[in-house]
Design a protein around this motif. Sequence first.
Motif, PDB file in Angstrom:
ATOM      1  N   GLY A 294     -18.368  16.775 -39.985  1.00  0.00           N
ATOM      2  CA  GLY A 294     -19.115  18.018 -40.159  1.00  0.00           C
ATOM      3  C   GLY A 294     -18.449  18.999 -41.098  1.00  0.00           C
ATOM      4  N   ILE A 295     -17.104  18.976 -41.163  1.00  0.00           N
ATOM      5  CA  ILE A 295     -16.380  19.932 -42.001  1.00  0.00           C
ATOM      6  C   ILE A 295     -15.838  19.268 -43.269  1.00  0.00           C
ATOM      7  CG2 ILE A 295     -14.448  21.529 -42.121  1.00  0.00           C
ATOM      8  CD1 ILE A 295     -16.750  22.499 -40.370  1.00  0.00           C
ATOM      9  N   PHE A 296     -15.012  18.235 -43.131  1.00  0.00           N
ATOM     10  CA  PHE A 296     -14.421  17.613 -44.316  1.00  0.00           C
ATOM     11  C   PHE A 296     -15.463  16.874 -45.164  1.00  0.00           C
ATOM     12  CE2 PHE A 296     -10.410  18.213 -42.040  1.00  0.00           C
ATOM     13  CZ  PHE A 296      -9.552  18.561 -43.078  1.00  0.00           C
ATOM     14  N   LYS A 301     -16.151  25.360 -48.896  1.00  0.00           N
ATOM     15  CA  LYS A 301     -14.970  26.206 -48.768  1.00  0.00           C
ATOM     16  C   LYS A 301     -15.109  27.205 -47.627  1.00  0.00           C
ATOM     17  CE  LYS A 301     -11.855  29.187 -51.415  1.00  0.00           C
ATOM     18  NZ  LYS A 301     -11.509  29.731 -52.751  1.00  0.00           N
ATOM     19  N   GLU A 302     -16.270  27.816 -47.509  1.00  0.00           N
ATOM     20  CA  GLU A 302     -16.476  28.816 -46.459  1.00  0.00           C
ATOM     21  C   GLU A 302     -16.349  28.218 -45.068  1.00  0.00           C
ATOM     22  OE1 GLU A 302     -19.867  32.063 -44.990  1.00  0.00           O
ATOM     23  OE2 GLU A 302     -20.259  30.748 -46.699  1.00  0.00           O
ATOM     24  N   SER A 303     -17.005  27.081 -44.836  1.00  0.00           N
ATOM     25  CA  SER A 303     -16.963  26.471 -43.501  1.00  0.00           C
ATOM     26  C   SER A 303     -15.571  25.926 -43.179  1.00  0.00           C
ATOM     27  CB  SER A 303     -18.007  25.360 -43.385  1.00  0.00           C
ATOM     28  OG  SER A 303     -17.759  24.308 -44.300  1.00  0.00           O
ATOM     29  N   ILE A 304     -14.867  25.456 -44.192  1.00  0.00           N
ATOM     30  CA  ILE A 304     -13.514  24.943 -43.969  1.00  0.00           C
ATOM     31  C   ILE A 304     -12.562  26.077 -43.608  1.00  0.00           C
ATOM     32  CG2 ILE A 304     -11.524  23.883 -45.124  1.00  0.00           C
ATOM     33  CD1 ILE A 304     -13.645  22.172 -46.678  1.00  0.00           C
ATOM     34  N   SER A 306     -13.386  28.854 -42.248  1.00  0.00           N
ATOM     35  CA  SER A 306     -13.796  29.316 -40.925  1.00  0.00           C
ATOM     36  C   SER A 306     -13.243  28.409 -39.831  1.00  0.00           C
ATOM     37  CB  SER A 306     -15.325  29.368 -40.847  1.00  0.00           C
ATOM     38  OG  SER A 306     -15.750  29.760 -39.560  1.00  0.00           O
ATOM     39  N   ALA A 307     -13.308  27.101 -40.057  1.00  0.00           N
ATOM     40  CA  ALA A 307     -12.814  26.143 -39.061  1.00  0.00           C
ATOM     41  C   ALA A 307     -11.303  26.255 -38.892  1.00  0.00           C
ATOM     42  CB  ALA A 307     -13.203  24.724 -39.475  1.00  0.00           C
ATOM     43  N   VAL A 308     -10.590  26.445 -40.002  1.00  0.00           N
ATOM     44  CA  VAL A 308      -9.134  26.597 -39.932  1.00  0.00           C
ATOM     45  C   VAL A 308      -8.768  27.873 -39.174  1.00  0.00           C
ATOM     46  CG1 VAL A 308      -7.064  27.040 -41.311  1.00  0.00           C
ATOM     47  CG2 VAL A 308      -8.630  25.205 -41.967  1.00  0.00           C
ATOM     48  N   LYS A 309      -9.459  28.959 -39.464  1.00  0.00           N
ATOM     49  CA  LYS A 309      -9.206  30.214 -38.757  1.00  0.00           C
ATOM     50  C   LYS A 309      -9.430  30.055 -37.259  1.00  0.00           C
ATOM     51  CE  LYS A 309     -10.498  33.308 -42.581  1.00  0.00           C
ATOM     52  NZ  LYS A 309     -11.525  34.274 -43.066  1.00  0.00           N
ATOM     53  N   GLU A 310     -10.513  29.379 -36.887  1.00  0.00           N
ATOM     54  CA  GLU A 310     -10.833  29.195 -35.467  1.00  0.00           C
ATOM     55  C   GLU A 310      -9.772  28.339 -34.782  1.00  0.00           C
ATOM     56  OE1 GLU A 310     -13.129  29.623 -31.947  1.00  0.00           O
ATOM     57  OE2 GLU A 310     -13.025  30.724 -33.844  1.00  0.00           O
ATOM     58  N   CYS A 311      -9.333  27.307 -35.450  1.00  0.00           N
ATOM     59  CA  CYS A 311      -8.316  26.419 -34.884  1.00  0.00           C
ATOM     60  C   CYS A 311      -7.005  27.170 -34.660  1.00  0.00           C
ATOM     61  CB  CYS A 311      -8.098  25.234 -35.823  1.00  0.00           C
ATOM     62  SG  CYS A 311      -7.161  23.874 -35.114  1.00  0.00           S
ATOM     63  N   ILE A 312      -6.597  27.957 -35.638  1.00  0.00           N
ATOM     64  CA  ILE A 312      -5.363  28.728 -35.504  1.00  0.00           C
ATOM     65  C   ILE A 312      -5.508  29.816 -34.446  1.00  0.00           C
ATOM     66  CG2 ILE A 312      -3.801  30.303 -36.718  1.00  0.00           C
ATOM     67  CD1 ILE A 312      -4.329  28.680 -39.266  1.00  0.00           C
ATOM     68  N   LYS A 313      -6.685  30.430 -34.379  1.00  0.00           N
ATOM     69  CA  LYS A 313      -6.928  31.453 -33.367  1.00  0.00           C
ATOM     70  C   LYS A 313      -6.772  30.880 -31.962  1.00  0.00           C
ATOM     71  CE  LYS A 313     -10.574  34.584 -31.686  1.00  0.00           C
ATOM     72  NZ  LYS A 313     -11.989  35.030 -31.902  1.00  0.00           N
ATOM     73  N   LYS A 314      -7.277  29.676 -31.768  1.00  0.00           N
ATOM     74  CA  LYS A 314      -7.250  29.059 -30.437  1.00  0.00           C
ATOM     75  C   LYS A 314      -5.880  28.510 -30.057  1.00  0.00           C
ATOM     76  CE  LYS A 314     -12.066  27.582 -29.815  1.00  0.00           C
ATOM     77  NZ  LYS A 314     -12.947  26.412 -29.553  1.00  0.00           N
ATOM     78  N   ALA A 315      -5.162  27.952 -31.038  1.00  0.00           N
ATOM     79  CA  ALA A 315      -3.944  27.219 -30.666  1.00  0.00           C
ATOM     80  C   ALA A 315      -2.743  27.517 -31.548  1.00  0.00           C
ATOM     81  CB  ALA A 315      -4.233  25.717 -30.683  1.00  0.00           C
ATOM     82  N   GLY A 316      -2.848  28.496 -32.422  1.00  0.00           N
ATOM     83  CA  GLY A 316      -1.726  28.813 -33.308  1.00  0.00           C
ATOM     84  C   GLY A 316      -0.476  29.245 -32.571  1.00  0.00           C
TER      85      GLY A 316
END
Length: 353
Positions: A294-296, A301-304, A306-316
């Motif tokens: 769904g992402i890669f 660029k925008e969705s990628i 966004s997905a990276v930000k969400e991942c870091i927000k949850k588990a950074g």
Amino acid sequence: MKKFAPHIKDEMTPIERMKAMDEGKQYDRIPCVPLLGEPSTRLIGTTISEYWHSAKLLVEAEAAAFSRFGHDSVGVGPSAYGVAEAMGAHVVYPDDNIPYISSPLITDYSMLDGMEPLNPHSSERMITFLHALEILKEVSSDVVGAGFSIAGPFTIASYLRGVDNILKDVYKNPEELHKLMQLVTESCNNCIAAASVFDIGVGFADPLASGTVIGPNIFKEFVKPYIEQMIETAYKKTGNKPSIHMCGNTYSIWKYLAEFDISSLSIDNMVDIGRAKDEVGNKVCIMGNIDPTGIFMMGNKESIFSAVKECIKKAGDSPKGLILSSGCQIPVNAPMENVDYFMEAARTVGKKL
């Protein structure tokens, strides 16, 4: 072959970054390991079939990917198909897609009576991978850690026996299945021992041992003891804790995965990385888990970002650390520009953790 050089946009080498994370020190950006493999063949203009059978091409693909992306781990290895083939499985290697098993090898368990554990030094397939690893270690040394990728025993056993047959054997032929699992495990351990002379790390992936395929009781009986043998061998031979990737829904087996003495646990995008942080993040570094399709494959660029930000927000802030990665292997035809965006996101959103 030219030696690897650090990425121009990074302040630290991958080795320095991973060491800082392990020691609880500050590092320049979040570590990133997009799961590439076959997609890297497009960076060097070769077919997947040629790539799988050439030590030179295996390393060239890793070198091209690292030169472009500057990610935090490189590696080569037989995975599941290479080990299964070296043990006699019928593997088909398409030019433009991932390998697959054409038919089961072990049609009757009486065939085990004449089978010995794999000797990697007398197997042409394994010699190719060992030679590739030797070259990769030489050119990547002091910049990025080189790893030996090999599948877990349940997946390899399934490729030898057939997935449907294995799932029946759990109930109908448990003793024979244990014999097969031990044979595969000893074969894998022989491969790990052969690879260990190059001073590398070891990475396992056992996709068919996922909670999506089998239940926790089956995992406990038919998977856990054999993966533990491989972990023990990897640590004893290399001095490094191995990493593990598990595909699919793994909630039901997290309690077992958390007991493994491993360096990191790579999880599928099917599971919530925030929950992984809460339940096992105090025991192991979490790796994941951006959607590979769904992402890669389908994103931009925008969705990628966004997905990276969400991942870091949850588990950074996971206690043992977070390695940003795809939830599983990136599809063969995914745009390489999306991997560029992924690394760019890591270098901005995940900077100075």
